[in-house]
Design an enzyme around this catalytic site. Structure first.
Site, short mmCIF file in Angstrom:
data_model
loop_
_atom_site.label_atom_id
_atom_site.label_comp_id
_atom_site.label_asym_id
_atom_site.label_seq_id
_atom_site.Cartn_x
_atom_site.Cartn_y
_atom_site.Cartn_z
N LYS A 82 1.08 -0.90 0.04
CA LYS A 82 -0.30 0.32 -0.33
C LYS A 82 0.71 1.55 0.22
O LYS A 82 0.33 2.17 -0.88
CB LYS A 82 -1.18 0.23 1.20
N THR A 83 1.89 1.55 0.29
CA THR A 83 2.44 2.32 1.02
C THR A 83 3.52 2.36 -0.12
O THR A 83 3.69 3.74 -0.78
CB THR A 83 3.77 1.62 2.05
N THR A 176 -5.31 -1.46 6.45
CA THR A 176 -5.67 -2.37 7.25
C THR A 176 -7.54 -3.07 7.88
O THR A 176 -7.24 -4.58 7.50
CB THR A 176 -4.94 -3.32 8.08
#
Length: 357
Positions: A82-83, A176
């Site tokens: 995701k990052t 999350t």
């Protein structure tokens, strides 16, 4: 003049540690560190093919319209990228990215200070966005939709609200636990991307790319052995690759064979299914101490000497997903696969089709 004074008050005492600004582009001849394994363009991102196609179309359309894209929500388990995707979005758009996280923003004023310092087109990445304080969430609603923040100046009866117009920017939120996001916040994201666990084939490609970046020579089959133990997660795959690199350095190996991977990870108590010491302890406790279950979470945690939350959040998701464990109303039950993995033979009557397990 009033707006300037308001901004000065707003920025005074703000939690500066909650924000850091980084370039979206790699630095010229800077040496590659272990953490510099992230790709910088979407074409270099391995895995998630459907998501990549959707995101590529989304960004291409924004570039052709010459406007910042809608806000983006990245949802999925930890360690799936995701990052990395947030930084790729900024790099693809050619703009800086500001990075912060939900827990780091303790007050609405912290978020207002960040928002008021953004330039046109910038990307604001908020990791663990579901952990934003309620007041900050409500401030973010307005900023994302109307591109303004209302700043309260003064206290008591003389307090007044000054609206500050913000340049158009893009929020990239990562979570999350998408279910913990309030509906009003979730509805303000124009594009939601769900990341899935990686199959072994994609993890092999990712490991081979990371090995090339780190200067590790992997022989045929070595990447496969690492992928099998990586629990479908790139972050774990890269971590295990670094541990295998340590093994190769200590043993003066020019290249890493599949056998070397097995020996290196056996030292770290990681087996062929990616189960570690705690995973095996949980399965053994259910099978040997409770005859396969069912067993309650608290009893199970006490048996392995861990907190209940650790067992529930760290071990169980992977054990359930891989079919080693079943959650039932009466407790946790070990499956036939778990017995077999431990080298034990269960009583077949335990797995009667009429029974829960």
């Amino acid at each position: 003049m009033e707006n300037t004074d308001a901004l000065e008050q707003l920025n005074t005492g703000a939690n500066e540690e909650s924000l850091r600004m980084v370039s979206a582009s790699p630095v010229g001849n800077e040496p590659v560190s272990d953490e510099e394994l992230r790709p910088h363009v979407l074409d270099g991102f391995i895995g998630q093919p459907r998501l990549k196609a959707q995101l590529q179309l989304f960004l291409d359309a924004a570039r052709k319209r010459d406007v910042p894209p809608d806000h983006i929500l990245l949802a999925g388990p930890p360690g799936l990228g995701k990052t990395t995707l947030a930084m790729i979005v900024a790099n693809e758009l050619g703009v800086p990215i500001r990075i912060t996280s939900g827990p780091a923003i303790q007050h609405a004023g912290d978020l207002a200070s960040i928002l008021s310092s953004l330039d046109a087109g910038e990307v604001l990445f908020i990791d663990e966005i579901h952990r934003l304080p309620r007041a900050a969430e409500e401030l973010l609603y307005i900023a994302m939709e109307d591109f303004r923040v209302d700043v309260m100046v003064g206290k008591g009866p003389g307090a007044s609200s000054i609206p500050l117009t913000l340049p158009r920017f893009t929020v990239v939120g990562a979570t999350t636990r998408e279910g913990m996001l309030p509906s009003p916040l979730r509805a303000r994201f124009g594009f939601t991307a769900h990341l899935d666990f990686y199959p072994h084939e994609e993890l092999e490609k990712l490991i081979e790319r990371s090995a090339a970046v780190l200067g590790i020579q992997l022989e045929d089959g070595a990447a496969r052995q690492l992928a099998m133990r990586s629990r479908g997660t790139p972050r774990i795959a890269n971590r295990l690759l670094r541990r295998v690199r340590d093994w190769a350095i200590v043993h003066d190996l020019e290249s890493v064979r599949p056998h070397d991977v097995k020996e290196a990870l056996a030292l770290y108590q990681i087996d062929t299914e990616g189960l570690d010491r705690l995973d095996i302890a949980v399965l053994k406790a259910i099978v040997t101490n409770f005859n396969g279950g069912p067993v309650g979470l608290n009893n199970l945690a006490a048996m392995v000497g861990e907190e209940s939350e650790t067992v529930e959040t760290v071990c169980e998701p992977y054990l359930v997903r891989e079919g080693f464990l079943i959650r039932t109303p009466k407790g946790r039950v070990a499956t036939r696969k778990a017995w077999k993995h431990l080298g034990l033979t269960p009583d077949d009557s335990r797995f009667d089709v009429n029974k829960t397990a």
